[in-house]
Design an enzyme around this catalytic site. Structure first.
Site, PDB file in Angstrom:
ATOM      1  N   ASP A 224     138.184 102.208 -18.215  1.00 41.82           N
ATOM      2  CA  ASP A 224     137.556 100.933 -17.895  1.00 41.82           C
ATOM      3  C   ASP A 224     136.869 100.984 -16.527  1.00 41.82           C
ATOM      4  O   ASP A 224     137.432 101.526 -15.567  1.00 41.82           O
ATOM      5  CB  ASP A 224     138.668  99.861 -17.870  1.00 41.82           C
ATOM      6  CG  ASP A 224     138.141  98.454 -17.775  1.00 41.82           C
ATOM      7  OD1 ASP A 224     137.421  98.032 -18.691  1.00 41.82           O
ATOM      8  OD2 ASP A 224     138.446  97.756 -16.775  1.00 41.82           O
ATOM      9  N   GLU A 294     133.577 104.135 -19.506  1.00 37.72           N
ATOM     10  CA  GLU A 294     132.807 102.898 -19.587  1.00 37.72           C
ATOM     11  C   GLU A 294     132.127 102.754 -18.225  1.00 37.72           C
ATOM     12  O   GLU A 294     132.758 102.363 -17.242  1.00 37.72           O
ATOM     13  CB  GLU A 294     133.701 101.682 -19.840  1.00 37.72           C
ATOM     14  CG  GLU A 294     132.875 100.425 -20.076  1.00 37.72           C
ATOM     15  CD  GLU A 294     133.257  99.202 -19.272  1.00 37.72           C
ATOM     16  OE1 GLU A 294     132.747  98.128 -19.573  1.00 37.72           O
ATOM     17  OE2 GLU A 294     134.066  99.301 -18.324  1.00 37.72           O
TER      18      GLU A 294
HETATM   19  C1  NOJ Z   1     135.346  96.142 -18.926  1.00 37.75           C
HETATM   20  C2  NOJ Z   1     136.123  95.621 -20.085  1.00 37.75           C
HETATM   21  O1  NOJ Z   1     135.570  96.118 -21.272  1.00 37.75           O
HETATM   22  C3  NOJ Z   1     136.072  94.118 -19.983  1.00 37.75           C
HETATM   23  O2  NOJ Z   1     136.545  93.493 -21.134  1.00 37.75           O
HETATM   24  C4  NOJ Z   1     136.843  93.711 -18.760  1.00 37.75           C
HETATM   25  O3  NOJ Z   1     136.730  92.306 -18.601  1.00 37.75           O
HETATM   26  C5  NOJ Z   1     136.303  94.391 -17.513  1.00 37.75           C
HETATM   27  N1  NOJ Z   1     136.034  95.779 -17.717  1.00 37.75           N
HETATM   28  C6  NOJ Z   1     137.288  94.286 -16.390  1.00 37.75           C
HETATM   29  O4  NOJ Z   1     138.410  95.084 -16.648  1.00 37.75           O
END
Ligand code: NOJ
Length: 580
Positions: A224, A294
């Site tokens: 993440d 991500e």
């Molecule tokens: C990316 C995640 O996919 C999202 O759902 C989240 O709110 C943010 N990062 C913060 O962790």
């Protein structure tokens, strides 16, 4: 990598853009991973929130779809201020979702069914209920406990102003005051304090967390906010004009450097993690544990630096998801992704939907526009053309699954689910909605519980009919049981696509545009010729008039062909090219 000359079609030789992988390429270079958003997948205990038992019961459905693995969004203990992306304990399972034993059962069952299991690792921030943050608050300013997070003195007389001008991705300032003059940083919700990655304990802790789950057999992690961990030295102000532009503003430009994002120091962290994962490979010789970034990073040269050979294995190719539905744009983005990822030897990781963006069956129901897809839709907003959106979504998914590389699916896209675009304000739970007081609508619309049975209460999501968000009326007709075995349904289309993709080896294949349909024509047509696999031509007609079908045996068409066999607007066909 092998270089194979592409076939000639209709006498016109095509242009090779991307060579095929060797037939024994590692699984993750070509894998299709199905994203499970646990709170909305399936609920076994009837409380309206999905759980691990619900997932375990549906694993055969996922395996039969023909994917290679699953990624689970977080189910760690969490106060759920950001639906689990606020982790209070990285080595356990939230009782709302089940237990560590349930997770072990899930991993074992998935492996028995031939599915890899990826967990979501959230290293940029924890929950404010994490033991370290609780200790930090208690320990007071300038304590070693506070050094694990970004606590700083405020500016102005008595430190009453935030330490810098950074803003939260979810709206409002990125700083919250804890006692007079002292603030902590949170790039997301105020209940998600950012870790200080210059602190050695933080680094050691996450290596230990990786090992905790790797020892339990997980095959990897989706990481993440991979571009957020390291902040510029001294936490300097960002350019005030740039920081004021939010991601849903058309002027937003992610390629402008920011002191809070994509700092070079992140790569040292990932090189360290890769070494940890590689040790498991050496021990087990399975070539198997992976990291997927991500990272909403631009320009492309910087984005692909996350997947250099000694860093992560995969990184989502978000520009593909953002591309307007026009042949020229889609073609350009496919080509630049293949070239960019290829320049560092990595496969492209294609994706069209996830739990943060408007579902593609809805996005594509609007006229093509270069918008950022994460702003949500309200009842009073212009509504999408649902039939058009679904037609294009099926065509887009078939295009994506014919491309070489890895691909991620988001739960429910195999049913053609649209976004819930008419959720009433009082049920919304996304912190984006709450922090902006409704100015940004947030992501609840793509997180609605799945419809399993068209006639059951709660559409079979839970035995009691309870669902943590209401489902739209349109979901009944799209329920899994209504589509199962029905020729032409989206579910059967996905099964056919995934079956052929695997049998033909398309994920490890090549890409050559067919010169018969040159750039500028409103057709995307390419041949994917895997080494030792079955060459397949994929053609998507994005233009207004039907185009002739390529020669060869028809594998699938995402909607009906014209009476003369030609391919109508917004339809993709796959054709077996070696029989042409
Ligand atoms: C990316 C995640 O996919 C999202 O759902 C989240 O709110 C943010 N990062 C913060 O962790």
């Amino acid at each position: 990598m092998r270089l194979r000359q592409p076939l000639a079609h209709s006498g016109v030789v095509s242009t090779l853009i991307h060579p095929a992988d060797a037939p024994d390429a590692p699984w993750w270079r070509q894998a299709v991973i199905y994203q499970i958003y646990p709170r909305s997948f399936a609920d076994a205990d009837g409380d309206g929130l999905g759980d691990l038992a619900g997932i375990i019961g549906r694993l055969p459905f996922i395996a039969a779809l023909g994917v290679d693995g699953i990624w689970l969004s977080p189910c760690y203990p969490s106060p759920q201020a950001d639906a689990g992306y606020d982790v209070a304990d990285y080595r356990a399972v939230d009782p709302r979702f089940g237990s560590l034993t349930d997770m072990e059962t899930l991993i074992a069952d998935a492996h028995r069914l031939g599915l890899k299991v990826l967990l979501d690792l959230v290293p940029n921030h924890s929950s404010d209920e994490h033991a370290w943050f609780v200790e930090a608050l208690a320990a007071g300013p300038e304590s070693p406990q506070r050094d694990r997070y970004h606590f700083a003195r405020g500016r102005g007389p008595d430190g009453q102003e935030p330490p810098n001008n950074w803003v939260s991705v979810f709206g409002g300032p990125a700083w919250t005051q804890v006692e007079p003059g002292w603030w902590y940083l949170h790039l997301f919700d105020s209940r998600q304090p950012d870790f200080n990655w210059d602190n050695e304990q933080v680094r050691a802790e996450f290596v230990d967390v990786l090992r905790f789950w790797l020892d339990r057999g997980v095959d990897g992690f989706r990481v993440d906010v991979a571009h957020g961990l390291i902040k510029a030295e001294g936490l300097p102000d960002a350019d005030p004009e740039v920081i004021a532009i939010t991601p849903d503003d058309p002027r937003f430009d992610a390629s402008i450097p920011m002191p809070c994002w994509d700092q070079d120091g992140v790569h040292e962290v990932y090189r360290g993690w890769r070494a940890v994962l590689d040790q498991y490979d050496v021990q087990e010789a399975c070539g198997g544990r992976i990291l997927c970034a991500e990272a909403w990073v631009e320009p492309l040269e910087r984005a692909v630096s996350y997947v250099r050979p000694d860093e992560m294995h995969q990184a989502f190719a978000f520009p593909f998801l953002e591309a307007p539905w026009r042949a020229v744009d889609v073609r350009a983005v496919i080509e630049s992704m293949l070239r960019g990822y290829g320049s560092v030897g990595a496969p492209v990781t294609w994706v069209l939907s996830n739990h943060d963006v408007v579902r593609h069956a809805t996005r594509l129901g609007y006229p093509p526009a270069p918008v950022r897809p994460n702003s949500g839709i309200r009842p009073q907003d212009p509504q999408p053309d649902a039939a058009l959106g679904l037609r294009r979504a099926r065509a887009a998914s078939a295009l994506m699954l014919a491309l070489p590389g890895s691909a991620y699916l988001y739960q429910g896209e195999e049913l053609g689910l649209p976004e819930h675009t008419t959720l009433p304000p009082e049920v919304r739970q996304d912190p984006v909605w709450l922090r902006t007081r409704g100015e940004s609508v947030g992501r609840d619309g793509c997180r609605v519980p799945l419809p399993w049975s068209g006639d059951a209460p709660g559409l079979g999501f839970s035995p009691t009919g309870a669902t943590w968000l209401p489902q739209p009326d349109t979901y009944a007709a799209l329920a899994a049981d209504r589509q199962d075995g029905v020729p032409g349904s989206t579910l059967e289309l996905y099964r056919t696509m995934l079956g052929w993709r695997r049998a033909a080896g398309l994920g490890r294949g090549s890409l050559a545009w067919l010169a018969h349909y040159p750039p500028g024509s409103e057709v995307l047509a390419f041949e994917n010729a895997p080494d030792g696999g079955t060459p397949t031509v994929c053609l998507t007609n994005v233009g207004p008039t039907p185009v002739p079908r390529p020669d060869g045996e028809l594998i699938l068409a995402t909607d009906e062909l014209a009476p003369d066999g030609s391919v109508p607007t917004d339809v993709t066909v796959w054709v077996r090219a070696d029989l042409g």
